[in-house]
Enzyme design. Sequence first.
Site, PDB file in Angstrom:
ATOM      1  N   ARG A 166      -8.834  26.091   9.808  1.00  0.00           N
ATOM      2  CA  ARG A 166      -9.058  26.883   8.586  1.00  0.00           C
ATOM      3  C   ARG A 166      -8.645  26.184   7.301  1.00  0.00           C
ATOM      4  O   ARG A 166      -8.973  26.662   6.226  1.00  0.00           O
ATOM      5  CB  ARG A 166      -8.310  28.215   8.692  1.00  0.00           C
TER       6      ARG A 166
ATOM      7  N   ASP B 219       2.380  31.493   1.723  1.00  0.00           N
ATOM      8  CA  ASP B 219       2.346  32.021   3.083  1.00  0.00           C
ATOM      9  C   ASP B 219       3.447  33.048   3.339  1.00  0.00           C
ATOM     10  O   ASP B 219       3.580  33.551   4.431  1.00  0.00           O
ATOM     11  CB  ASP B 219       2.408  30.893   4.122  1.00  0.00           C
TER      12      ASP B 219
ATOM     13  N   CYS C 216      -0.214  34.731  10.014  1.00  0.00           N
ATOM     14  CA  CYS C 216      -1.252  33.964  10.724  1.00  0.00           C
ATOM     15  C   CYS C 216      -0.702  33.396  12.032  1.00  0.00           C
ATOM     16  O   CYS C 216      -1.447  33.149  12.968  1.00  0.00           O
ATOM     17  CB  CYS C 216      -1.790  32.845   9.845  1.00  0.00           C
TER      18      CYS C 216
ATOM     19  N   CYS D  77       8.441  49.722 -14.257  1.00  0.00           N
ATOM     20  CA  CYS D  77       8.531  48.512 -13.428  1.00  0.00           C
ATOM     21  C   CYS D  77       9.667  47.629 -13.947  1.00  0.00           C
ATOM     22  O   CYS D  77       9.676  47.242 -15.114  1.00  0.00           O
ATOM     23  CB  CYS D  77       7.223  47.728 -13.473  1.00  0.00           C
TER      24      CYS D  77
ATOM     25  N   CYS E 206       7.808  43.613 -14.824  1.00  0.00           N
ATOM     26  CA  CYS E 206       6.945  43.316 -15.976  1.00  0.00           C
ATOM     27  C   CYS E 206       7.314  44.144 -17.201  1.00  0.00           C
ATOM     28  O   CYS E 206       7.014  43.738 -18.323  1.00  0.00           O
ATOM     29  CB  CYS E 206       5.467  43.465 -15.611  1.00  0.00           C
TER      30      CYS E 206
HETATM   31 ZN   LIG Z   1       5.193  45.423 -13.016  1.00  0.00          ZN
END
Ligand SMILES: [Zn+2]
Length: 341
Positions: A67, A126, A184, A243, A246
């Site tokens: 892959r 990953d 995976c 949040c 952010c």
């Molecule tokens: Zn956020």
Amino acid sequence: MTLERYSRQILFPGVGEAGQRKIRQATVGLLGLGALGSTLADLMTRSGVGRLVAVDRDIVEPSNLHRQTLYTQADADAGLPKAVAARKRLREINPDVDIECLSLDLGPDNALDVFEECDLILDGADGFETRYLLNDVAIHLGIPWIYGACVAARGMTATIIPGATPCLTCLFPEPPPPGSQETCETGGVIPPVATLVASLQATEALKLLVGDRPSLRRGLLSIELWPFRTVLIGESALPSPDCPACQGRKLRFLAGSAESRSARLCGRNVVQIVPREPLGRSLRELAPRLESLGRVRTMEGVLHLEIDGLTLTLFPDGRALVRGTDDPGRARGLYSRLFGS
Ligand SMILES: [Zn+2]
């Protein structure tokens, strides 16, 4: 640079000559040169970005080749670092592009240095935790990043623009506990889902690079290829007002305070990994999922897995000892591939 190479892309009205010039001026960051990263690096290089900065900590292994489209049997036979093999291949594909491939384990100590000059970052990571680090990096630098993930025949992607769209922490406030999600390594993966998700990410990247934000796909897209189903959620969602990342700009992963996989050398050729959170599954549940990867023994309440020339000893709380390497990055990479943390 000859524009002939890009003539078919320039003919497409969404790009045009002006768009191609913007693509040419751009620096694109890429985390991971695995399945998603191979296709992302290939497409960005062929599209003619000015500079590609890619990071990966692993070496090419035979089980990657079905892959991870940048690599060959010879790369795996030689055990080349992915960053080395990828750079060579990408240079052959398009010598116009300034290719910088770094063989390192991205962490809070180096992430800003790696990506500070980038216009956007592509996610081919990953593990979940590196994605939260990437989210923090993008918020800190004020640049977009494009989330992508795949396992089995499922994929997910979202384009994250700090302040304008929900960020990863808005979508999923905490990373899942280690071992609770398939990776995976444990759930397998088919190649088309990786190339598909990476192609979707690369398309959004091109829209961002040419400055066509109105054409971006909004929301979190989930795709199941086998059987086929797609779900798009949160198309009109805005950043969550509470949040911490952010909106509150508490960048825990960048500060290092949330890093779960503290890995350190303890003794000769032994690295200890201590996760921030306990395992999401019992050793008894995990054992059958690991059996296809190597020899598994469960005794005295711990699980031993022999894999890739290493022996991983896993304790019920998620702590692990990896024997056979003195490289904390390699041990952390193995843990991340197995348990998704
Ligand atoms: Zn956020």
